[in-house]
Design an enzyme around this catalytic site. Sequence first.
Site, PDB file in Angstrom:
ATOM      1  N   ARG A 147     -47.568   9.355 -19.837  1.00  0.00           N
ATOM      2  CA  ARG A 147     -48.379   8.794 -18.769  1.00  0.00           C
ATOM      3  C   ARG A 147     -49.222   7.667 -19.336  1.00  0.00           C
ATOM      4  NH1 ARG A 147     -53.587  11.469 -15.889  1.00  0.00           N
ATOM      5  NH2 ARG A 147     -54.547  10.435 -17.686  1.00  0.00           N
ATOM      6  N   TYR A 159     -60.725   5.516 -14.643  1.00  0.00           N
ATOM      7  CA  TYR A 159     -60.207   6.864 -14.866  1.00  0.00           C
ATOM      8  C   TYR A 159     -59.266   6.911 -16.063  1.00  0.00           C
ATOM      9  CZ  TYR A 159     -57.068  10.597 -15.064  1.00  0.00           C
ATOM     10  OH  TYR A 159     -56.339  11.615 -15.579  1.00  0.00           O
ATOM     11  N   ASP A 210     -51.066   7.516 -13.129  1.00  0.00           N
ATOM     12  CA  ASP A 210     -51.924   8.246 -12.200  1.00  0.00           C
ATOM     13  C   ASP A 210     -52.915   7.270 -11.561  1.00  0.00           C
ATOM     14  OD1 ASP A 210     -53.853  11.360 -12.574  1.00  0.00           O
ATOM     15  OD2 ASP A 210     -53.548  10.021 -10.866  1.00  0.00           O
ATOM     16  N   HIS A 212     -54.953   8.074  -9.193  1.00  0.00           N
ATOM     17  CA  HIS A 212     -56.149   8.908  -9.010  1.00  0.00           C
ATOM     18  C   HIS A 212     -56.854   8.665  -7.678  1.00  0.00           C
ATOM     19  CE1 HIS A 212     -59.171  11.593 -10.916  1.00  0.00           C
ATOM     20  NE2 HIS A 212     -58.153  11.887 -11.683  1.00  0.00           N
ATOM     21  N   GLU A 236     -48.639   8.746  -9.356  1.00  0.00           N
ATOM     22  CA  GLU A 236     -49.346   9.968  -8.964  1.00  0.00           C
ATOM     23  C   GLU A 236     -50.593   9.647  -8.159  1.00  0.00           C
ATOM     24  OE1 GLU A 236     -50.349  12.307 -12.368  1.00  0.00           O
ATOM     25  OE2 GLU A 236     -51.972  13.316 -11.340  1.00  0.00           O
ATOM     26  N   GLU A 262     -52.437  17.885  -7.320  1.00  0.00           N
ATOM     27  CA  GLU A 262     -53.285  18.649  -8.257  1.00  0.00           C
ATOM     28  C   GLU A 262     -54.572  19.119  -7.600  1.00  0.00           C
ATOM     29  OE1 GLU A 262     -53.813  15.549 -11.273  1.00  0.00           O
ATOM     30  OE2 GLU A 262     -55.957  15.693 -10.881  1.00  0.00           O
ATOM     31  N   ARG A 283     -47.561  18.687  -7.600  1.00  0.00           N
ATOM     32  CA  ARG A 283     -48.364  18.939  -8.804  1.00  0.00           C
ATOM     33  C   ARG A 283     -49.337  20.104  -8.670  1.00  0.00           C
ATOM     34  NH1 ARG A 283     -49.174  16.411 -12.904  1.00  0.00           N
ATOM     35  NH2 ARG A 283     -51.426  16.104 -12.894  1.00  0.00           N
ATOM     36  N   GLU A 339     -47.290  18.599 -17.242  1.00  0.00           N
ATOM     37  CA  GLU A 339     -48.330  17.804 -17.927  1.00  0.00           C
ATOM     38  C   GLU A 339     -48.818  18.568 -19.151  1.00  0.00           C
ATOM     39  OE1 GLU A 339     -51.613  16.809 -15.431  1.00  0.00           O
ATOM     40  OE2 GLU A 339     -52.501  15.459 -16.885  1.00  0.00           O
ATOM     41  N   TRP A 402     -62.984   9.056  -6.693  1.00  0.00           N
ATOM     42  CA  TRP A 402     -62.922   8.950  -8.149  1.00  0.00           C
ATOM     43  C   TRP A 402     -61.560   9.325  -8.625  1.00  0.00           C
ATOM     44  CZ3 TRP A 402     -62.045  12.725 -11.953  1.00  0.00           C
ATOM     45  CH2 TRP A 402     -62.128  12.205 -13.257  1.00  0.00           C
TER      46      TRP A 402
HETATM   47  C1  CS2 Z   1     -55.863  14.029 -13.852  1.00  0.00           C
HETATM   48  C2  CS2 Z   1     -56.829  15.116 -14.207  1.00  0.00           C
HETATM   49  O1  CS2 Z   1     -54.440  14.969 -15.461  1.00  0.00           O
HETATM   50  C3  CS2 Z   1     -54.492  14.386 -14.376  1.00  0.00           C
HETATM   51  O2  CS2 Z   1     -53.504  14.069 -13.704  1.00  0.00           O
HETATM   52  O3  CS2 Z   1     -55.809  13.746 -12.488  1.00  0.00           O
HETATM   53  O4  CS2 Z   1     -57.153  14.952 -15.549  1.00  0.00           O
HETATM   54  C4  CS2 Z   1     -58.110  15.125 -13.398  1.00  0.00           C
HETATM   55  O5  CS2 Z   1     -58.775  13.890 -13.524  1.00  0.00           O
HETATM   56  C5  CS2 Z   1     -58.990  16.236 -13.910  1.00  0.00           C
HETATM   57  O6  CS2 Z   1     -58.246  17.435 -13.880  1.00  0.00           O
HETATM   58  C6  CS2 Z   1     -60.238  16.387 -13.040  1.00  0.00           C
HETATM   59  O7  CS2 Z   1     -60.988  17.482 -13.503  1.00  0.00           O
HETATM   60 MG    MG Z   2     -53.884  13.368 -11.804  1.00  0.00          MG
END
Ligand code: CS2
Ligand code: MG
Length: 402
Positions: A147, A159, A210, A212, A236, A262, A283, A339, A402
Site C-alpha cells: 500500500r 493520513y 487508501d 481514507h 480504498e 473497515e 474490508r 492487511e 479524516w
Molecule cells: C487505515 C487504518 O489501515 C488502514 O487501512 O484506514 O490504519 C485506520 O486509519 C486506523 O485503523 C484508524 O484507527
Molecule cells: Mg483504511
Amino acid sequence: MKIVSAKVFVCSPSRNFVTLKIETEEGIYGIGDATLNGRELAVASYLEEHVVPLLIGKDASRIEDIWQYLYRGVYWRRGSITMTAIAAVDVALWDIKAKQANMPLYQLLGGKSRDSVRVYAHANGTNIDHLIDEVRQAQQLGYSAIRIQSGIPGIKKTYGVTEKGIKYEPANASLPEEQVWSTTKYINHIENVFAAIREEFGYDLDLLHDVHHRLTPNEAAQVGKILEKYRPFWLEDMVPAENQDSFRLIRSRTTAPLAVGEVFNSIWDCKTLIENQLIDYIRTTIVHAGGITHLRRIADLASLYHVRTGFHGATDLSPITMGCALHFDTWVPNFGIQEHMPHEAIVNDVFPNDYHFDNGYMHCGETAGHGVDFNEQLAAQYPYKPAYLPVNRLEDGTLWNW
Ligand code: CS2
Ligand code: MG
C-alpha cells in the site's frame, strides 16, 4: 460449559487495547479483542456494565445463541461500540470452543482453503523519493502487494505518512489533533506518485492505496479514471460509505478496483454495495463487526457477488484480531488479501501468539484456539493513556473526513 467469569482489561503497551477474557467452570478460557481506536473506554464500559453481567451462568458452547441474545436483546441494535463488544464475546467463545475441541480455529471453520495468507505491507513516504525507499524495503521483505501513501505538496500532514523512521500511529494525542486537507492538491499529486512507483518497480507489484474517506463520489470517479492505467490492486475508502448508492456513480465511471468496509460494523452497512457488485473487496474486520459469527455471514454474502475479503489489519487492532483473521483467511473461500502492519515487540509480549510472517505471507499456528494469549501481569504494567484520532478540516475550515 458454564461461564463463571468475564473480565475486561484496558492496557497500553505502545498503544491502547481492550481485551475480554471469558472463563468456564471447566477452567477453559477464551480471549477476545474489544479495541476501538480512540473510543476504547466506551467499549470497555459497555462490556463491563451491560454485557458481562448477562454472560455469567450462560453456556459458553452456545455461540450463536449468545450472539443473537447480545444483538437482538439490546433493542438498540448495531453501531461500532455494540458490535465491537459483541465481537469480543464471540471471538472469546470461538476460542473456547476450539480449545475444547483441541483444534486450531481454522479447522472448526471448515479447514484450509490455502496453506498461507497473502498479506500487503504499508509503504508511507513524506515525498516520492522517501516512498520509493519504503516500497523497496517492503519488497525486500518479500511483500508482493504494498500500500502506497505519500505526503502531498502543500499539505502539512496527511493520513498514513510520518517522518522517516517513525512508526505510524494515528491516535497520537490526548485530544484530537486538527489536520488540514486539500482535495485539489491531492488530485494534482496522486498521479505523480503512481507514475513514479510504476516507473521504478514495474507492474508485477500489486499497489494498493487508501484515500481514507476524503473524496466526493465524482472526485472518486476522477481519481479512479486517472489511476486506472497504473492498474491499482485496489483504491480504498474513496468516499465515506454511509450512502452505499454513491458507489454506483463511481462504478459507472471507472474500472479501478474498490475496497471499503473497515469502519463498517454489520452486514447492513455493506449489503447494497455487495449485492450490486459496487465493490471488489470487503474490508470489514472481525473486531468491529460482530466477530467470526457475523463475518462468516458477510463473507458468504460477498462470495455470491464476486466480492473478496480484504480485512483491515492495522496496529490498532490487537494481535487477537490478527490471529483470528489469519484463521478466517486460511478458511474463507473468497479470500482476497490481508492487511499486515506488524505490532511492536512489546505488544507481542503482552499478546503472545503463534502466527508468523514469511516472505510476503502470514501463517496462522496449529495451537488449539485462535493461537493468541494474554499476559495479564505484563499488561498491568501499561495502563491506559487517553489517545484520540485526528480530525480533518478543509483549508476553509470546514470539518471534513479524516
Ligand atoms: C487505515 C487504518 O489501515 C488502514 O487501512 O484506514 O490504519 C485506520 O486509519 C486506523 O485503523 C484508524 O484507527
Ligand atoms: Mg483504511
